[in-house]
Design a protein around this motif. Structure first.
Motif, short mmCIF file in Angstrom:
data_model
loop_
_atom_site.label_atom_id
_atom_site.label_comp_id
_atom_site.label_asym_id
_atom_site.label_seq_id
_atom_site.Cartn_x
_atom_site.Cartn_y
_atom_site.Cartn_z
N ARG A 1 13.14 37.62 2.66
CA ARG A 1 12.52 37.56 3.98
C ARG A 1 11.28 36.67 3.99
NH1 ARG A 1 13.10 43.52 6.85
NH2 ARG A 1 15.23 43.94 6.13
N MET A 2 10.63 36.55 2.86
CA MET A 2 9.44 35.70 2.79
C MET A 2 9.76 34.31 2.25
SD MET A 2 6.36 38.25 1.56
CE MET A 2 7.21 38.89 0.13
N ASP A 3 11.05 34.08 1.95
CA ASP A 3 11.47 32.80 1.37
C ASP A 3 10.70 32.51 0.09
OD1 ASP A 3 13.00 30.52 1.20
OD2 ASP A 3 11.60 29.30 2.36
N ARG A 4 10.60 33.55 -0.73
CA ARG A 4 9.91 33.44 -2.03
C ARG A 4 10.90 33.78 -3.13
NH1 ARG A 4 4.41 34.61 -1.04
NH2 ARG A 4 3.92 34.05 -3.19
N ALA B 1 -2.91 33.12 3.21
CA ALA B 1 -1.75 33.09 4.10
C ALA B 1 -0.57 33.85 3.50
CB ALA B 1 -1.34 31.64 4.38
N ASP B 2 -0.39 33.72 2.18
CA ASP B 2 0.70 34.43 1.51
C ASP B 2 0.46 35.93 1.52
OD1 ASP B 2 1.87 32.00 0.98
OD2 ASP B 2 1.02 31.84 -1.04
N GLN C 1 -1.32 37.62 3.68
CA GLN C 1 -1.13 38.11 5.05
C GLN C 1 0.35 38.23 5.38
OE1 GLN C 1 -3.89 38.99 7.26
NE2 GLN C 1 -2.06 40.08 7.97
N GLN C 2 1.16 37.31 4.91
CA GLN C 2 2.60 37.37 5.15
C GLN C 2 3.19 38.64 4.54
OE1 GLN C 2 4.99 34.46 3.08
NE2 GLN C 2 6.65 34.57 4.59
N MET C 3 2.77 38.97 3.32
CA MET C 3 3.27 40.18 2.67
C MET C 3 2.82 41.43 3.43
SD MET C 3 2.66 39.15 -1.33
CE MET C 3 3.43 40.62 -1.99
N ASP D 1 2.09 41.69 6.58
CA ASP D 1 2.82 41.78 7.85
C ASP D 1 4.24 42.30 7.61
OD1 ASP D 1 0.60 40.83 9.16
OD2 ASP D 1 1.34 38.76 9.28
N LEU D 2 4.91 41.77 6.59
CA LEU D 2 6.28 42.19 6.29
C LEU D 2 6.34 43.68 5.95
CD1 LEU D 2 9.28 41.60 5.77
CD2 LEU D 2 8.64 40.92 3.43
N SER E 1 -4.66 46.53 4.81
CA SER E 1 -4.75 45.08 4.94
C SER E 1 -6.14 44.58 4.60
CB SER E 1 -4.37 44.64 6.36
OG SER E 1 -3.02 44.94 6.63
#
Length: 301
Positions: A36-39, A59-60, A62-64, A66-67, A75
């Motif tokens: 889902r995070m394209d990692r 940014a990475d 924050q993406q985690m 949020d997911l 957070s």
């Protein structure tokens, strides 16, 4: 969180456990989260294991968050913790890129943060007790992480080993409990003079109030350490409430990598191995007498 006490290694491991907990609470496997995070899954694995070389870009992170549907409190905490890793570095980072294997970086960080270190060595004097001359010879042995043919790399590896020993005499040092096989005393490393110096240095180190060294004689016969090989068990300080800031870790090293065991059933097994050995090993006084006797044999030779 006190960086002076734990360093970024402990901080990274705590970050990793928090991210793992959030991922599990979100009902996601590591594979699903990575997709889902394209990692890459390996990247998430390194994050959750507190790897030293992971960079926590905001940014990475924050993406985690949020997911995983992290709360505002979680957070804010994780954003602050990951930011702290970008502002500090551990003392051994100067050695990165000059022969220090990445899999050993984590151990040095954990070692410097530990409150109690228990080590069993069947073949060599532990690194925290080695003289420079002894370390010079040991560091020439082939290793998966060090280019032993390059003299500069070799010297930096030796210097790192020597600098690590400041751990034992710093303010609030860890308790170091060492068991060595009698073979460590009997097998020459370098010249007989080097061995005599090394054994005298071991005796001197054992005079520190936080260091104990005991010897497993050949006559002790079969003992549990023979099934395990060399290993280190690390325990960590407790916070104001008496809770461990980190779970105990057992470290096992090979020529090409290392294993870090921190699951309760894994540490329990090594705790039982250690208990068996302590029931068979010489006491401190008799151990020092044996080491002194062997040192004198080297000196007379």
């Amino acid at each position: 969180m006190s960086q002076s006490v734990t360093g970024t290694t402990m901080l990274r491991r705590q970050i990793g456990r928090k991210f793992e907990s959030l991922r599990r609470a979100a009902g996601l496997t590591m594979e699903q989260a990575a997709e889902r995070m394209d990692r890459a899954r390996a990247t998430l694995h390194r994050i959750e294991n507190g790897a030293e070389h992971v960079r926590y870009r905001q940014a990475d992170v924050q993406q985690m968050l949020d997911l995983y549907g992290a709360s505002t409190a979680d957070s804010e905490l994780l954003l602050a913790m990951t930011a702290a890793t970008r502002e500090n570095k551990n003392w051994w980072h100067d050695y990165v890129g000059s022969g220090l294997p990445r899999w050993f970086q984590l151990y040095i960080g954990l070692e410097s943060a530990a409150s109690h270190i228990r080590q069993y060595e069947s073949e060599l004097v532990p690194g925290l007790l080695q003289t420079r001359a002894y370390a010079e010879h040991v560091s020439r042995l082939p290793s998966g992480g060090i280019d032993t043919s390059d003299d500069e790399t070799h010297q930096r590896a030796v210097q790192l080993r020597v600098e690590r020993q400041a751990l034992l005499t710093r303010f609030s040092p860890p308790q170091l409990s060492v068991i060595i096989n009698e073979a460590v005393l009997r097998r020459p490393v370098g010249s007989k003079g080097i061995m005599a110096e090394q054994l005298h240095q071991t005796i001197k180190a054992a005079e520190l109030p936080n260091v104990t060294v005991r010897v497993m004689e050949f006559s002790a016969g079969l003992h549990a350490g023979m099934t395990a090989g060399g290993f280190s068990m690390l325990e960590f300080p407790r916070d104001a409430t008496g809770r461990e800031v980190e779970p105990p870790v057992t470290y096992i090293e090979s020529a090409t990598g290392a294993i870090y065991l921190d699951k309760p059933h894994e540490t329990a097994v090594y705790g039982a191995i250690w208990a068996d050995m302590t029931s068979r090993v010489l006491n401190e006084s008799r151990s020092m007498s044996l080491i002194q006797r062997v040192a004198e044999e080297y000196s007379r030779a």
